[in-house]
Design a protein around this motif. Structure first.
Motif, short mmCIF file in Angstrom:
data_model
loop_
_atom_site.label_atom_id
_atom_site.label_comp_id
_atom_site.label_asym_id
_atom_site.label_seq_id
_atom_site.Cartn_x
_atom_site.Cartn_y
_atom_site.Cartn_z
N GLU A 52 19.55 65.72 44.35
CA GLU A 52 20.90 66.20 44.65
C GLU A 52 21.25 67.24 43.59
O GLU A 52 20.82 67.17 42.45
CB GLU A 52 21.91 65.04 44.59
N PHE A 53 22.07 68.23 43.99
CA PHE A 53 22.51 69.22 43.02
C PHE A 53 23.27 68.52 41.89
O PHE A 53 24.09 67.63 42.15
CB PHE A 53 23.38 70.27 43.70
N CYS A 54 22.98 68.91 40.66
CA CYS A 54 23.48 68.13 39.53
C CYS A 54 23.51 68.98 38.26
O CYS A 54 23.09 70.14 38.25
CB CYS A 54 22.57 66.91 39.30
N ASN A 93 16.42 73.94 49.71
CA ASN A 93 16.50 72.68 50.43
C ASN A 93 16.17 71.52 49.48
O ASN A 93 15.27 71.63 48.64
CB ASN A 93 15.53 72.66 51.61
N LEU A 94 16.90 70.43 49.62
CA LEU A 94 16.67 69.24 48.80
C LEU A 94 15.65 68.33 49.47
O LEU A 94 15.61 68.26 50.71
CB LEU A 94 17.98 68.50 48.60
N ARG A 153 22.13 73.22 39.85
CA ARG A 153 23.55 72.91 40.06
C ARG A 153 24.02 73.23 41.48
O ARG A 153 25.11 72.82 41.88
CB ARG A 153 24.41 73.69 39.07
N GLY A 154 23.23 74.00 42.20
CA GLY A 154 23.67 74.45 43.52
C GLY A 154 24.62 75.61 43.47
O GLY A 154 25.33 75.89 44.43
N ASP A 155 24.64 76.32 42.33
CA ASP A 155 25.60 77.40 42.12
C ASP A 155 25.01 78.78 42.36
O ASP A 155 25.73 79.77 42.21
CB ASP A 155 26.15 77.34 40.69
N TYR A 156 23.73 78.85 42.69
CA TYR A 156 23.14 80.17 42.92
C TYR A 156 23.47 80.63 44.35
O TYR A 156 23.82 79.81 45.21
CB TYR A 156 21.63 80.13 42.71
N ARG A 159 20.72 78.50 48.09
CA ARG A 159 20.50 77.10 47.75
C ARG A 159 19.18 76.62 48.33
O ARG A 159 18.96 76.72 49.54
CB ARG A 159 21.63 76.23 48.31
N LEU A 186 20.19 77.04 40.15
CA LEU A 186 19.60 76.42 41.34
C LEU A 186 19.81 74.91 41.32
O LEU A 186 20.16 74.30 42.34
CB LEU A 186 18.11 76.73 41.43
#
Length: 322
Positions: A8-10, A57-58, A49-52, A55, A47
């Motif tokens: 998970e983005f973290c 795929n997880l 953090r999901g802030d780029y 995104r 990447l």
């Protein structure tokens, strides 16, 4: 095999290792690498953090700039062979003991290049050289102002600018960081948190020919105002926020603003890669630059490496060793 896996983005400081299946044999046009080192940069952290802007795929394995040894090659691969040491780039996947990636993303390295030193070739070092030489057209005798100069991006810019024959003014916030910049070859180190930092630059060198800016934010306009006529402002990043620059300034000062997007340039034209990596290798062997990392972390310490980066405690480049 062991790898850093983002489920998970973290917060990048919280990443940890997992045991995952090893990669399959390389397909056509691919290579299998045993990873020797992975550069730690803001791109990788964004990447995670999901802030780029893009995104992944997880789940995914972070790590974009790496070095390693070729263990196997797929059909049609000609420019690298089993046993070669390479510098390589991937959007992600590097923070693992092994990975498969396109052979076109690998640049063979000559003997004598330390693999940990080469781990940052494809991101911070390549960005600095490409930005200063190809985009900024830095010439011998010119003056380059480097913002955020004590980190990986700034340190590589100092050394590349010096190798190109430029004078370097490094901006950093603490005495320790300024001492680091001087040790990397900067001619002058300025405390940009001081109210009169621009006056200090003017008194020391007058104006500057190029600004190398991985910081952005409120510093950007102030730094741009230091440019001489014909000066070039290189936008490399925005760790302090996206800058707001009045567009009458480039007109009045007769200067130009350029975006340095090394990754985008590589995707648009892979032909830009060989001359950049070749120059970095030649400069390393000749002693004109020293790409050795100042911090080396083991794979299970990757979270601590990211924490040092994002908390701005690190000096120079950081490498994770799988």
């Amino acid at each position: 095999m062991k790898a850093i896996v983002v489920d998970e983005f973290c917060d990048p400081a919280t990443v940890s290792t997992q045991v995952i299946d090893p990669p399959s044999a390389p397909g056509a046009g691919q290579v299998l690498l045993s990873v020797s080192g992975v550069g730690v940069g803001y791109f990788d952290g964004l990447l995670i953090r999901g802030d780029y802007q893009i995104r992944p795929n997880l789940p995914f394995v972070p790590g974009s700039s790496l070095s390693g040894r070729v263990e196997a090659v797929g059909a049609g691969v000609k420019h690298v062979s089993v046993g070669d040491t390479v510098a390589a780039f991937a959007m992600h996947g590097g923070m693992a003991e092994q990975m498969v990636l396109p052979a076109a993303s690998c640049a063979p390295l000559p003997p004598g290049i330390d693999q940990l030193a080469a781990a940052n070739f494809f991101i911070s070092w390549a960005t600095s050289l490409y930005g200063l030489r190809e985009i900024g057209t830095v010439a011998e005798g010119e003056t380059v102002l480097v913002l955020g100069a004590s980190g990986s991006t700034g340190t590589t810019a100092i050394q590349c600018a010096r190798a190109l024959g430029a004078k370097v003014v490094a901006c950093a916030s603490s005495e320790e960081k300024r001492a680091h910049c001087l040790g990397q070859g900067a001619d002058v180190a300025i405390d940009y948190t001081a109210d009169d930092w621009r006056e200090q630059v003017k008194q020391t060198v007058g104006g500057v020919d190029v600004v190398y800016d991985p910081v952005g934010g409120e510093l950007a306009e102030l730094a741009l105002r230091l440019l001489k006529p014909g000066g070039r402002y290189l936008v490399v990043g925005f760790v302090a926020g996206i800058a707001r620059i009045p567009l009458n300034l480039p007109l009045l000062k007769r200067c130009s603003i350029h975006g340095v997007n090394w990754g985008g340039s590589v995707m648009a034209d892979p032909g830009v890669v060989p001359p950049v990596i070749r120059t970095l290798a030649e400069w390393t062997l000749a002693g004109r630059i020293d790409p050795a990392p100042t911090g080396v972390f083991e794979l299970d310490q990757a979270g601590a490496a990211f924490a040092a980066l994002f908390e701005r405690r690190s000096l120079g480049s950081i490498v994770v060793r799988p």
